[in-house]
Motif scaffolding. Structure first.
Motif, PDB file in Angstrom:
ATOM      1  N   ARG A  17       0.848  -1.188   0.000  1.00  0.00           N
ATOM      2  CA  ARG A  17       0.000   0.000   0.000  1.00  0.00           C
ATOM      3  C   ARG A  17       0.885   1.239   0.000  1.00  0.00           C
ATOM      4  O   ARG A  17       2.044   1.202   0.427  1.00  0.00           O
ATOM      5  CB  ARG A  17      -0.882   0.039   1.256  1.00  0.00           C
ATOM      6  CG  ARG A  17      -2.010  -0.947   1.282  1.00  0.00           C
ATOM      7  CD  ARG A  17      -2.698  -0.916   2.637  1.00  0.00           C
ATOM      8  NE  ARG A  17      -3.054   0.437   3.034  1.00  0.00           N
ATOM      9  CZ  ARG A  17      -3.209   0.819   4.301  1.00  0.00           C
ATOM     10  NH1 ARG A  17      -3.034  -0.042   5.281  1.00  0.00           N
ATOM     11  NH2 ARG A  17      -3.550   2.061   4.579  1.00  0.00           N
ATOM     12  N   TRP A  18       0.291   2.330  -0.452  1.00  0.00           N
ATOM     13  CA  TRP A  18       0.992   3.604  -0.419  1.00  0.00           C
ATOM     14  C   TRP A  18       0.934   4.206   0.984  1.00  0.00           C
ATOM     15  O   TRP A  18      -0.088   4.112   1.670  1.00  0.00           O
ATOM     16  CB  TRP A  18       0.382   4.608  -1.390  1.00  0.00           C
ATOM     17  CG  TRP A  18       0.532   4.258  -2.831  1.00  0.00           C
ATOM     18  CD1 TRP A  18      -0.451   3.904  -3.700  1.00  0.00           C
ATOM     19  CD2 TRP A  18       1.753   4.241  -3.592  1.00  0.00           C
ATOM     20  NE1 TRP A  18       0.067   3.665  -4.947  1.00  0.00           N
ATOM     21  CE2 TRP A  18       1.417   3.861  -4.918  1.00  0.00           C
ATOM     22  CE3 TRP A  18       3.088   4.503  -3.287  1.00  0.00           C
ATOM     23  CZ2 TRP A  18       2.367   3.738  -5.919  1.00  0.00           C
ATOM     24  CZ3 TRP A  18       4.032   4.384  -4.288  1.00  0.00           C
ATOM     25  CH2 TRP A  18       3.675   4.003  -5.587  1.00  0.00           C
ATOM     26  N   TYR A  19       2.008   4.830   1.382  1.00  0.00           N
ATOM     27  CA  TYR A  19       2.013   5.691   2.567  1.00  0.00           C
ATOM     28  C   TYR A  19       1.374   7.020   2.198  1.00  0.00           C
ATOM     29  O   TYR A  19       1.494   7.491   1.066  1.00  0.00           O
ATOM     30  CB  TYR A  19       3.466   5.926   3.013  1.00  0.00           C
ATOM     31  CG  TYR A  19       3.641   6.999   4.072  1.00  0.00           C
ATOM     32  CD1 TYR A  19       3.614   6.669   5.419  1.00  0.00           C
ATOM     33  CD2 TYR A  19       3.853   8.328   3.714  1.00  0.00           C
ATOM     34  CE1 TYR A  19       3.789   7.647   6.396  1.00  0.00           C
ATOM     35  CE2 TYR A  19       4.028   9.306   4.676  1.00  0.00           C
ATOM     36  CZ  TYR A  19       3.994   8.968   6.010  1.00  0.00           C
ATOM     37  OH  TYR A  19       4.164   9.939   6.959  1.00  0.00           O
ATOM     38  N   ASN A  20       0.668   7.625   3.132  1.00  0.00           N
ATOM     39  CA  ASN A  20       0.166   8.981   2.943  1.00  0.00           C
ATOM     40  C   ASN A  20       0.314   9.732   4.256  1.00  0.00           C
ATOM     41  O   ASN A  20      -0.058   9.212   5.322  1.00  0.00           O
ATOM     42  CB  ASN A  20      -1.291   8.988   2.494  1.00  0.00           C
ATOM     43  CG  ASN A  20      -1.799  10.390   2.194  1.00  0.00           C
ATOM     44  OD1 ASN A  20      -2.225  11.112   3.093  1.00  0.00           O
ATOM     45  ND2 ASN A  20      -1.746  10.784   0.930  1.00  0.00           N
ATOM     46  N   ALA A  21       0.855  10.940   4.188  1.00  0.00           N
ATOM     47  CA  ALA A  21       1.175  11.699   5.397  1.00  0.00           C
ATOM     48  C   ALA A  21      -0.054  12.060   6.221  1.00  0.00           C
ATOM     49  O   ALA A  21       0.092  12.448   7.391  1.00  0.00           O
ATOM     50  CB  ALA A  21       1.934  12.973   5.018  1.00  0.00           C
ATOM     51  N   ILE A  22      -1.252  11.924   5.648  1.00  0.00           N
ATOM     52  CA  ILE A  22      -2.478  12.237   6.396  1.00  0.00           C
ATOM     53  C   ILE A  22      -3.311  10.983   6.641  1.00  0.00           C
ATOM     54  O   ILE A  22      -3.664  10.678   7.780  1.00  0.00           O
ATOM     55  CB  ILE A  22      -3.313  13.295   5.647  1.00  0.00           C
ATOM     56  CG1 ILE A  22      -2.555  14.628   5.596  1.00  0.00           C
ATOM     57  CG2 ILE A  22      -4.672  13.484   6.327  1.00  0.00           C
ATOM     58  CD1 ILE A  22      -3.260  15.705   4.801  1.00  0.00           C
ATOM     59  N   THR A  23      -3.613  10.245   5.589  1.00  0.00           N
ATOM     60  CA  THR A  23      -4.568   9.146   5.711  1.00  0.00           C
ATOM     61  C   THR A  23      -3.940   7.802   6.070  1.00  0.00           C
ATOM     62  O   THR A  23      -4.633   6.910   6.575  1.00  0.00           O
ATOM     63  CB  THR A  23      -5.340   8.982   4.396  1.00  0.00           C
ATOM     64  OG1 THR A  23      -4.413   8.686   3.339  1.00  0.00           O
ATOM     65  CG2 THR A  23      -6.091  10.265   4.056  1.00  0.00           C
ATOM     66  N   ALA A  24      -2.664   7.610   5.819  1.00  0.00           N
ATOM     67  CA  ALA A  24      -2.011   6.322   6.092  1.00  0.00           C
ATOM     68  C   ALA A  24      -0.596   6.567   6.584  1.00  0.00           C
ATOM     69  O   ALA A  24       0.384   6.198   5.937  1.00  0.00           O
ATOM     70  CB  ALA A  24      -2.002   5.444   4.845  1.00  0.00           C
ATOM     71  N   ASN A  25      -0.495   7.214   7.761  1.00  0.00           N
ATOM     72  CA  ASN A  25       0.824   7.505   8.318  1.00  0.00           C
ATOM     73  C   ASN A  25       1.077   6.639   9.543  1.00  0.00           C
ATOM     74  O   ASN A  25       0.351   5.672   9.805  1.00  0.00           O
ATOM     75  CB  ASN A  25       0.958   9.004   8.643  1.00  0.00           C
ATOM     76  CG  ASN A  25      -0.025   9.473   9.700  1.00  0.00           C
ATOM     77  OD1 ASN A  25      -0.456   8.715  10.564  1.00  0.00           O
ATOM     78  ND2 ASN A  25      -0.396  10.738   9.634  1.00  0.00           N
ATOM     79  N   CYS A  26       2.087   6.980  10.331  1.00  0.00           N
ATOM     80  CA  CYS A  26       2.493   6.142  11.456  1.00  0.00           C
ATOM     81  C   CYS A  26       1.460   6.102  12.571  1.00  0.00           C
ATOM     82  O   CYS A  26       1.473   5.187  13.401  1.00  0.00           O
ATOM     83  CB  CYS A  26       3.836   6.622  12.007  1.00  0.00           C
ATOM     84  SG  CYS A  26       3.808   8.341  12.594  1.00  0.00           S
TER      85      CYS A  26
END
Length: 338
Positions: free
Chosen positions: A253-262
């Motif tokens: 999956r792609w990382y996203n700084a808002i929706t899929a972050n740490c």
């Protein structure tokens, strides 16, 4: 009065449409800049798009409605191309993220593959010189608790959480959700809003995941808290991580700084009904420990939050413990809640 309101509504709609198209065009420029392979050397494709979009927007401002349609069509084409980009587990990864963990669950036993346990040097903070990947088996019945590390790297309003599962008969297993960077690639906050990085779950020994931040990287602080989650909740959280890392192992999956972050990934891996109530501090997570304190999720020993946080800093203890096989025990000595 009605005529005035109608004009006001038309003006508002006119302004909102312009803001929307301008914002969409700006996003499309970023998508090309960060994610188009042809744009890398000097970003000529991104610059060409920017010039074209600006010309169309200026023509639209001068009354040429067809120019607005042209800007929208361009942005649509870029959005369609961007949506078709596929994440991959097969790239030239940095050594510390070159393997993704996966696990086998057999009743009470959980066997986790690709557990990271690197040794580092001041000149080698990615572990290239001393990599070590392990396979570890733990028992769900031996889970005893969940600890939370909070890592700051320079700004007070953003942090990186690492959750560490405790076992009665096995070493701790820490889990860090990160960007999976390729060799030569650095993190970019703006790039993190696009499809610049894949998402990766790192499962590792605390002497790796914590010590690299306290002892080898510069300018980073790490705080440690004991959570008060009941054991049945800890078990469920552990299995949520197992399911998520297995899904990523099979389907990147792609990382996203808002929706899929740490942090948001921890929340979204839970069922909707089980998710913690939304709070802005989940996104701007530099104060997420304060949120946990307010919700009674941390062992506090009766301390106020400022005092608890002050005493939770473990950098000095981690540097003293360094190579000690009792690293995990020593960083907890004197910390409230332990």
């Amino acid at each position: 009065m009605r005529l005035f309101l109608n004009r006001l509504l038309k003006l508002a709609a006119f302004l909102l449409l312009r803001i929307f198209i301008l914002g969409w065009s700006a996003w499309a420029f970023g998508a090309i800049w960060f994610d188009c392979p042809l744009a890398a050397p000097g970003h000529p494709v991104a610059v060409a798009y920017l010039v074209t979009a600006l010309v169309l927007l200026v023509l639209w401002a001068r009354g040429h409605r067809w120019a607005a349609m042209g800007a929208v069509m361009l942005a649509c084409l870029i959005t369609l191309w961007w949506g078709l980009l596929k994440p991959s587990n097969e790239r030239n990864w940095q050594p510390d993220v070159c393997r993704e963990p996966w696990a086998e669950v057999n009743g009470d036993l959980v066997t986790i593959h690709n557990v990271r346990n690197f040794d580092y040097r001041p000149e080698d903070t990615t572990g290239e010189l001393n990599p070590r990947w392990e396979t570890r088996t733990v028992r769900l019945s031996q889970l005893t608790g969940l600890d939370a590390f909070l890592n700051f790297w320079g700004v007070s309003w953003m942090a990186h959480p690492i959750l560490s599962f405790q076992f009665k008969d096995a070493p701790q297993l820490a889990v860090s959700i990160e960007t999976r960077k390729e060799k030569g690639e650095a993190y970019s906050a703006l790039g993190g809003l696009y499809r610049q990085y894949e998402l990766v779950y790192i499962v590792g020994d605390e002497r790796d995941l914590v010590r690299v931040r306290t002892n080898y990287r510069t300018g980073e602080d790490v705080y440690l808290y004991r959570t008060t989650l009941p054991l049945e909740d800890v078990r469920e959280r552990f299995l949520e991580y197992i399911r998520s890392m297995n899904e990523l192992h099979a389907h990147p999956r792609w990382y996203n700084a808002i929706t899929a972050n740490c942090t948001t990934s921890i929340r979204s891996q839970r069922s909707i009904a089980a998710r913690t109530p939304w709070d802005l501090r989940i996104l701007l997570n530099g104060r997420i420990d304060e949120m946990f304190y307010e919700r009674g999720m941390l062992a506090t020993d009766g301390l106020t939050f400022p005092e608890l946080r002050r005493r939770a800093l473990i950098n000095a203890a981690a540097r003293t413990a360094d190579q000690d096989s009792e690293f995990s025990r020593r960083i907890r000595t004197g910390i409230p809640g332990f």
